[in-house]
Design an enzyme around this catalytic site. Sequence first.
Site, PDB file in Angstrom:
ATOM      1  N   ASP A  99       0.967  -1.070  -0.022  1.00 15.95           N
ATOM      2  CA  ASP A  99       0.147  -0.087  -0.143  1.00 15.95           C
ATOM      3  C   ASP A  99       0.916   1.147  -0.091  1.00 15.95           C
ATOM      4  O   ASP A  99       1.402   1.622   1.040  1.00 15.95           O
ATOM      5  CB  ASP A  99      -0.890  -0.148   1.223  1.00 15.95           C
ATOM      6  CG  ASP A  99      -1.825   1.262   1.209  1.00 15.95           C
ATOM      7  OD1 ASP A  99      -2.154   1.812   0.285  1.00 15.95           O
ATOM      8  OD2 ASP A  99      -2.320   1.302   2.386  1.00 15.95           O
ATOM      9  N   GLY A 101      -0.201   4.131  -0.240  1.00 12.01           N
ATOM     10  CA  GLY A 101      -1.004   5.140   0.451  1.00 12.01           C
ATOM     11  C   GLY A 101      -0.891   5.128   2.091  1.00 12.01           C
ATOM     12  O   GLY A 101      -1.908   6.062   2.582  1.00 12.01           O
ATOM     13  N   SER A 142     -15.191   1.476   8.416  1.00  8.89           N
ATOM     14  CA  SER A 142     -16.427   0.576   8.678  1.00  8.89           C
ATOM     15  C   SER A 142     -15.783  -0.040  10.122  1.00  8.89           C
ATOM     16  O   SER A 142     -16.387  -1.126  10.371  1.00  8.89           O
ATOM     17  CB  SER A 142     -16.429  -0.548   7.734  1.00  8.89           C
ATOM     18  OG  SER A 142     -14.957  -0.866   7.434  1.00  8.89           O
ATOM     19  N   TYR A 262       1.776  12.235   1.004  1.00 13.31           N
ATOM     20  CA  TYR A 262       1.610  11.151   0.216  1.00 13.31           C
ATOM     21  C   TYR A 262       2.462  11.064  -1.124  1.00 13.31           C
ATOM     22  O   TYR A 262       3.068  12.069  -1.359  1.00 13.31           O
ATOM     23  CB  TYR A 262       0.116  10.945  -0.222  1.00 13.31           C
ATOM     24  CG  TYR A 262      -0.657  10.786   0.858  1.00 13.31           C
ATOM     25  CD1 TYR A 262      -1.131   9.458   1.370  1.00 13.31           C
ATOM     26  CD2 TYR A 262      -1.313  12.066   1.743  1.00 13.31           C
ATOM     27  CE1 TYR A 262      -1.859   9.478   2.465  1.00 13.31           C
ATOM     28  CE2 TYR A 262      -2.138  11.819   2.495  1.00 13.31           C
ATOM     29  CZ  TYR A 262      -2.333  10.432   3.206  1.00 13.31           C
ATOM     30  OH  TYR A 262      -3.199  10.314   4.205  1.00 13.31           O
ATOM     31  N   ASP A 290      -1.945   5.475  -5.198  1.00 11.41           N
ATOM     32  CA  ASP A 290      -2.038   4.676  -4.246  1.00 11.41           C
ATOM     33  C   ASP A 290      -2.376   2.979  -4.591  1.00 11.41           C
ATOM     34  O   ASP A 290      -3.585   2.821  -4.744  1.00 11.41           O
ATOM     35  CB  ASP A 290      -3.378   5.162  -3.314  1.00 11.41           C
ATOM     36  CG  ASP A 290      -3.877   4.378  -2.076  1.00 11.41           C
ATOM     37  OD1 ASP A 290      -2.894   3.379  -1.838  1.00 11.41           O
ATOM     38  OD2 ASP A 290      -4.676   4.812  -1.434  1.00 11.41           O
ATOM     39  N   THR A 293      -5.525   1.179  -3.117  1.00 15.06           N
ATOM     40  CA  THR A 293      -6.935   1.477  -3.466  1.00 15.06           C
ATOM     41  C   THR A 293      -7.242   0.897  -4.685  1.00 15.06           C
ATOM     42  O   THR A 293      -6.177   0.687  -5.720  1.00 15.06           O
ATOM     43  CB  THR A 293      -6.848   3.120  -3.406  1.00 15.06           C
ATOM     44  OG1 THR A 293      -6.994   3.301  -2.080  1.00 15.06           O
ATOM     45  CG2 THR A 293      -8.046   3.423  -4.042  1.00 15.06           C
TER      46      THR A 293
END
Length: 415
Positions: A99, A101, A142, A262, A290, A293
């Site tokens: 990742d 990101g 979430s 980033y 990223d 994603t």
Amino acid sequence: MLFVPISTIIALLSLGHLSDAALTPRAPAGQTINLVRSQQSKSWSKDQWGSWAQNQKAALEAKYGSPGSQVRRRATGTNYYFGSLAIGTPPISYNVILDTGSADLWVAGQNCTSCGDVSTFDPSSSSSFQNQSTSFSITYGSGQAAGFLGQDVVQMAGFQVQNQVFAICDQVSSGLLSEPVSGLLGLGFQTIASSKASPFWETLVSESAWDSPVMAFQLTRYLNESNVQTLEPGGSFSMGFTNSSLYTGDIDYVDLPVQGSYWILPITNISVNGESVNAPTGEEAYAAIDTGTTLVGGPSNAIAEIFAQIPDSQPGTGDFRKLLHLSWHGSRADTCLGAFFEITSGGSAPAWIVGDTFLKNVYSAFRYSPASVGFAELSSLAISMNGDKDTAVPSATIGSSPASGVGDEVVFEQE
Ligand SMILES: *[C@@H]1O[C@H](CO)[C@@H](O)[C@H](O)[C@H]1NC(C)=O
Ligand SMILES: *[C@@H]1O[C@H](CO)[C@@H](O)[C@H](O)[C@H]1NC(C)=O
Ligand SMILES: *[C@@H]1O[C@H](CO)[C@@H](O)[C@H](O)[C@H]1NC(C)=O
Ligand SMILES: *[C@@H]1O[C@H](CO)[C@@H](O)[C@H](O)[C@H]1NC(C)=O
Ligand SMILES: *[C@@H]1O[C@H](CO)[C@@H](O)[C@H](O)[C@H]1NC(C)=O
């Protein structure tokens, strides 16, 4: 540069049995691991894709923070690319999502009751583990992953960091991880790390373990293939070099417009089916590149303009068959995109998030110095790796299979 007095070198060379060790070169300065692509959702209906896209949007907004938030967060994608690293003494292998990101390494801990079948890390099985006794937590749209920080030997693709700080997470919202993935390796800068620790890749750069301070991805795509499996060969990730057999021409590097954030590139041109859309300017054009994603998110006005060019389309649920183009500086990476959605990213986060939907069409390079992101056209060799070829999914190259959880043989069976 390491300065060794000449007398020391002569002393080592004169000791026959030691001279081999003294002269053995360190690990090669560039290494590659093969990736696995996971797609959990091949038989979804259009509605299911739509609600998945909505979840992606919520999770992405959470990853990039609501205004004022300090916490760096990550979205889990149904489609992602993962690779294997090894932790501890003796080394045990774990699959982690790669990742760019985010910037923390974390793996599911042995006491995680919500982690399902995933292989978990047991600190007591590693003689080199040290508990940092510091809590760690990342909040998602979430749910969250939480645990504590420790440090241990981490190895990947022939490189090793002796005291890598990472998080062992015992509280992981269900669904965040799914077998065979046990965690996540952040490839962003230390400045965005929740743990505040130096990321694995940045430590290697600072130790001059790489000849060239760059890492690069070739991600495979499976377009319109009917028998794509849940796990397929995902391409490759190289550290310390770029693999020139996987791209053609030069890598078109663009300096990061912002340091210590980033991996960001400014978008220079957007076109939809050949029609230009008003391209954003200034900070509105900043896009985080990223690999963790799946889709592409952008500011609502730009997304509305894009969808206005596509008959019968609407933001969020997106028509996955439409062809869109995004151009970067030099327009070398003009390419097709599947899905865009609107995001409201917070605080200092970039306006756009560009994920694998775009990245699998290019060779992408993330360079530490000068800090920049570059794209190149995929070579015909790289393109020939796309699609379902009945090729075996790569397995771990370092470390034995985890003692707990499911081993390699079971991992690669299809459901
Ligand atoms: C799991 O729980 C046991 C009992 O509380 C504890 O001794 C052990 O250190 C825990 N392991 C991890 C990885 O937190
Ligand atoms: C490490 O320290 C944390 C925080 O003090 C504690 O909760 C955890 O159980 C410890 N784990 C191990 C394996 O010692
Ligand atoms: C997808 O595959 C189907 C069946 O092979 C074919 O009819 C269709 O033209 C393909 N679509 C694209 C966009 O390649
Ligand atoms: C570059 O990629 C090709 C294709 O995956 C691979 O065969 C080759 O070993 C790679 N080169 C290096 C130096 O890793
Ligand atoms: C943007 O890209 C489109 C399609 O490639 C091209 O027609 C247009 O001239 C470009 N616009 C700019 C400002 O470069």
